[in-house]
Motif scaffolding. Structure first.
Motif, PDB file in Angstrom:
ATOM      1  N   TYR B 146       7.889  10.554   1.216  1.00 24.02           N
ATOM      2  CA  TYR B 146       6.724   9.685   0.935  1.00 24.02           C
ATOM      3  C   TYR B 146       7.183   8.243   0.741  1.00 24.02           C
ATOM      4  O   TYR B 146       6.580   7.304   1.259  1.00 24.02           O
ATOM      5  CB  TYR B 146       5.997  10.152  -0.332  1.00 24.02           C
ATOM      6  N   SER B 458       3.343  18.256   1.889  1.00 22.44           N
ATOM      7  CA  SER B 458       2.111  18.244   1.092  1.00 22.44           C
ATOM      8  C   SER B 458       0.993  19.046   1.758  1.00 22.44           C
ATOM      9  O   SER B 458      -0.109  19.096   1.237  1.00 22.44           O
ATOM     10  CB  SER B 458       1.642  16.801   0.874  1.00 22.44           C
ATOM     11  N   ASP B 461      -2.018  17.023   2.364  1.00 23.16           N
ATOM     12  CA  ASP B 461      -2.631  16.371   1.202  1.00 23.16           C
ATOM     13  C   ASP B 461      -2.075  14.946   1.062  1.00 23.16           C
ATOM     14  O   ASP B 461      -0.851  14.756   1.036  1.00 23.16           O
ATOM     15  CB  ASP B 461      -2.289  17.210  -0.050  1.00 23.16           C
ATOM     16  N   LEU B 462      -2.961  13.956   0.980  1.00 23.76           N
ATOM     17  CA  LEU B 462      -2.499  12.566   0.933  1.00 23.76           C
ATOM     18  C   LEU B 462      -2.214  12.079  -0.494  1.00 23.76           C
ATOM     19  O   LEU B 462      -1.689  10.985  -0.679  1.00 23.76           O
ATOM     20  CB  LEU B 462      -3.538  11.645   1.584  1.00 23.76           C
ATOM     21  N   THR B 463      -2.552  12.909  -1.495  1.00 23.83           N
ATOM     22  CA  THR B 463      -2.392  12.463  -2.885  1.00 23.83           C
ATOM     23  C   THR B 463      -0.966  12.006  -3.206  1.00 23.83           C
ATOM     24  O   THR B 463      -0.787  10.930  -3.787  1.00 23.83           O
ATOM     25  CB  THR B 463      -2.803  13.588  -3.859  1.00 23.83           C
ATOM     26  N   PRO B 464       0.081  12.784  -2.827  1.00 21.11           N
ATOM     27  CA  PRO B 464       1.440  12.338  -3.200  1.00 21.11           C
ATOM     28  C   PRO B 464       1.818  10.998  -2.594  1.00 21.11           C
ATOM     29  O   PRO B 464       2.660  10.276  -3.144  1.00 21.11           O
ATOM     30  CB  PRO B 464       2.350  13.430  -2.641  1.00 21.11           C
ATOM     31  N   PHE B 466       0.069   8.461  -2.597  1.00 20.83           N
ATOM     32  CA  PHE B 466      -0.491   7.367  -3.396  1.00 20.83           C
ATOM     33  C   PHE B 466      -0.149   7.445  -4.883  1.00 20.83           C
ATOM     34  O   PHE B 466      -0.217   6.448  -5.569  1.00 20.83           O
ATOM     35  CB  PHE B 466      -2.008   7.323  -3.217  1.00 20.83           C
ATOM     36  N   PHE B 467       0.209   8.637  -5.369  1.00 19.65           N
ATOM     37  CA  PHE B 467       0.348   8.758  -6.824  1.00 19.65           C
ATOM     38  C   PHE B 467       1.761   9.003  -7.320  1.00 19.65           C
ATOM     39  O   PHE B 467       1.988   9.061  -8.512  1.00 19.65           O
ATOM     40  CB  PHE B 467      -0.603   9.843  -7.347  1.00 19.65           C
ATOM     41  N   ARG B 468       2.727   9.192  -6.412  1.00 17.71           N
ATOM     42  CA  ARG B 468       4.124   9.242  -6.893  1.00 17.71           C
ATOM     43  C   ARG B 468       4.501   7.810  -7.300  1.00 17.71           C
ATOM     44  O   ARG B 468       4.126   6.850  -6.606  1.00 17.71           O
ATOM     45  CB  ARG B 468       5.052   9.757  -5.792  1.00 17.71           C
ATOM     46  N   SER B 471       6.142   5.420  -4.688  1.00 16.89           N
ATOM     47  CA  SER B 471       5.182   5.261  -3.588  1.00 16.89           C
ATOM     48  C   SER B 471       4.067   4.317  -3.992  1.00 16.89           C
ATOM     49  O   SER B 471       3.672   3.436  -3.215  1.00 16.89           O
ATOM     50  CB  SER B 471       4.557   6.613  -3.224  1.00 16.89           C
ATOM     51  N   ALA B 472       3.583   4.507  -5.222  1.00 20.40           N
ATOM     52  CA  ALA B 472       2.469   3.678  -5.690  1.00 20.40           C
ATOM     53  C   ALA B 472       2.863   2.205  -5.720  1.00 20.40           C
ATOM     54  O   ALA B 472       2.103   1.334  -5.280  1.00 20.40           O
ATOM     55  CB  ALA B 472       2.030   4.135  -7.080  1.00 20.40           C
TER      56      ALA B 472
END
Lengths: 170, 503
Positions: B146, B458, B461-464, B466-468, B471-472
């Motif tokens: 990511y 994932s 899933d796109l969450t990781p 944006f929220f790691r 990455s954030a």
């Protein structure tokens, strides 16, 4: 009203990038999905190039739109550059391009490298140093210098690369 | 943080020998000559030397390349001062004050100041390289797919923003075109050919060195031949060695420019040229003699030359620790390391810690050689600058043909060089920067593999993404760069800041 100097060129390149982006997108969509190998669909070869194609099309579209707003479709700005110098620059550029492409596409790989290099260097120097108003002696001197440089290049470059650094030449 | 400095001292004993000194000497000198000659850039010089040195022992080959790199960035100041033409793009800011000084009959002084500033700038960068590289490599061990995906996007976006001529959109287009170029050929997961259209050469992919030699070599030849020939400002030089008191007077400018140059160098793809411009702008803002800038200010010259040379070690930091080059010449260096079996990246401090410190020493030795040659060989270098472009450019083009061919012995690579030369020339004429394109070619493979790997991990899933945490940070920074490049947002931000400052 006059447009920004680069606006029209930007409009054309913007449209080229939009076309390129779409072409890349379509080619990527048509790439094999390798279903017969049961691969994970997220690793399909066309995924990333397809996304890049979309991004390039969007950026190209933004460029085209911006250039239209900057006046790309209106009369272009009159340049205050010297017309004779522009013509001369264009001639020098085309001559340089023709000589380089002639050497790399026609001579290299077909003629012996030392000969191709010697001929190219001689032609390049002789043509670019040629002045219509030179007297015979000056012209002979320039041609002699071009010849000397071409002989030196055709001997020294192969020696340096092949003998000293063991690199193969075309 | 200080482990780096301690190990740095230890690495010297294993590396110091006569061969090393000999190679540093000739390679730095060649680098200075390459840099000084308009039409031969540092990127082109390092790319050509990669082909010449690929039969050498890896450490010595990299030493030669780094010496050429350091020498060339400095060498460009000569033509900037004497001809008002930057020998490499890194010396563009040097022309602003260097050329007026030369025209005022102070060419020797300007060259002496540029030499000392370049030496000090590189040494400031070296300290950061020794101290930061191990720490960054350790930090980069936290990077997963990511983070590497976002790093690729961040690199292209920030390089596009900072290297474009006040037009980020063109910089981004250049960067994404570079990423697209990297998609040509067999992809790295299933070995499926892409955009090869049945051609086996295209299926092999577009190699970096032919593309770079085209974009920085052939395109440069076309530019040099198109433009009007330059006149030398002076044909004689007086005293070259500057007084220590004079340099000491500008100690703040030197320190600030060294730090700015290094930090700019660390940013992916944003190399020496931007290091010089940002240092120059910062020096002008804080100078008491700001009205002299652009008219022959010694402080301006010092800032530009300290900034561009400090960016060299800075650019090596991400190249070594993340395999993401900080500049175009560092991109070639990265490719050369891979050719020689050295794997830059987060694992380098585990796999080859000595090599990192050897690189530090390589830069130090090249810097010393650069200082000695720069001060001692003023007149011979002046003679080299008198070689007419009509006689120099055909020889340079012959080298442009040999360079791409020599590594793989494929004429296809010569054609790639020609293609990138012509396209690069057109793009440059239309004010598209080349650095993001180069960075894109390097980052394309990283982006491709890591995006797909991350999506598999994932399961779409796109969450990781944006929220790691790392990455954030990367995506938010990227988004801010994009937003601040948009005129309405930038104007609004400027208005808000002004409003905030009002009492």
């Amino acid at each position: 009203m006059q447009a920004r100097p680069h606006a029209r060129a930007d409009l054309i390149t913007g449209l080229v990038f939009v076309t390129l982006g779409f072409a890349v997108g379509i080619e990527s969509y048509n790439m094999p999905r390798l279903e017969e190998r049961s691969i994970d669909p997220w690793t399909a070869p066309g995924l990333v190039p397809g996304l890049l194609g979309i991004v390039i099309a969007v950026l190209g579209g933004a460029m085209a739109l911006r250039s239209i707003l900057a006046g790309a479709t209106r009369a272009s700005a009159s340049g205050d550059t010297d017309a004779a110098e522009t013509r001369s620059a264009r001639t020098r550029l085309l001559l340089c391009l023709a000589l380089c492409l002639g050497y790399a596409l026609v001579l290299v790989g077909r003629a012996p490298f030392w000969f191709a290099t010697g001929l190219f260097v001689f032609a390049f120097v002789a043509i670019f140093e040629w002045r219509l108003d030179d007297d015979r002696q000056t012209r002979a001197g320039k041609l002699a210098a071009a010849f000397a440089l071409s002989v030196a290049a055709s001997l020294a470059i192969p020696y340096l690369f092949e003998t000293l650094f063991l690199v193969r030449l075309p | 943080m200080f482990d780096g400095l301690i190990a740095f001292a230890g690495a010297f004993s294993a590396f110091a020998n006569v061969t090393t000194l000999f190679n540093v000497g000739w390679a730095t000198l060649i680098g200075i000559v390459i840099g000084a000659l308009p039409g031969l850039t540092a990127t082109m010089g390092v790319a050509l030397m990669t082909t010449l040195t690929y039969r050498m022992v890896p450490e010595q080959a990299i030493l030669v390349l780094i010496s050429v790199y350091v020498g060339a960035i400095y060498g460009g100041s000569r033509s900037a001062i004497l001809l008002n033409i930057p020998g490499t793009p890194a010396n563009a800011a040097t022309t602003l004050d260097g050329f007026p000084l030369a025209r005022a009959g102070r060419a020797g002084e300007a060259m002496g100041i540029a030499t000392c500033a370049s030496v000090i700038g590189t040494l400031i960068g070296v300290l950061f390289l020794a101290a930061v590289a191990p720490a960054l490599a350790e930090f980069a061990l936290n990077f997963g797919s990511y983070e590497f995906f976002w790093l690729s996007i961040f690199g292209v976006v920030i390089a596009g923003q900072m290297t474009s001529f006040d037009d980020a959109l063109k910089g981004w287009i250049a960067g994404f075109l570079g990423l697209l170029v990297a998609m040509v050929g067999q992809e790295g997961i299933h070995a499926e050919p892409r955009f090869s259209f049945g051609n086996s050469d295209l299926a092999g992919g577009i190699a970096l060195i032919p593309a770079l030699v085209g974009a920085f070599g052939f395109a440069e030849i076309l530019s040099v031949m198109k433009n009007r020939a330059a006149e030398m400002a002076t044909r004689s030089v007086e005293r070259v060695l500057p007084r220590v008191s004079e340099l000491w007077r500008y100690k703040r400018t030197i320190g600030r420019s060294g730090i700015i140059g290094t930090v700019i160098g660390i940013i992916p793809g944003v190399g020496e040229d931007i290091g010089a411009w940002v240092s120059y702008a910062a020096a002008r803002r804080s100078s008491k003699e700001r009205d002299q800038f652009g008219k022959g200010s010694r402080e301006g010259l010092i800032a530009a030359e300290t900034g561009n040379n400090a960016a060299i070690p800075g650019a090596l930091i991400p190249a070594l620790t993340l395999a993401v080059p900080g500049s175009a010449p560092a991109a070639v260096l990265l490719a050369a390391m891979l050719i020689h079996g050295i794997r830059p990246g987060p694992l380098i401090m585990i796999e080859a810690p000595t090599f990192v410190y050897q690189v530090v020493w390589m830069v130090v030795l090249a810097t010393i050689a650069m200082g000695i040659f720069g001060l001692a060989l003023t007149r011979p270098l002046l003679t080299i600058l008198r070689v007419p472009r009509e006689r120099l450019m055909p020889v340079v083009f012959v080298l442009c043909v040999i360079g791409p061919y020599a590594i793989t012995q494929r004429l296809f690579d010569v054609y790639v060089m020609l293609f990138f030369g012509i396209v690069g020339f057109i793009l440059r004429e239309m004010k598209y920067p080349m650095a993001p394109l180069v960075l894109g070619i390097i980052l394309g493979d990283i982006l491709d593999k890591n995006l797909r790997r991350a999506l598999v991990l994932s399961d779409g899933d796109l969450t990781p993404f944006f929220f790691r945490p790392i990455s954030a940070v990367l995506w938010i920074t990227t988004l801010l760069i994009v937003l601040l490049a948009l005129p309405p947002v930038r104007n609004a931000a400027t208005r808000m800041m002004r409003w905030d400052r009002k009492p």
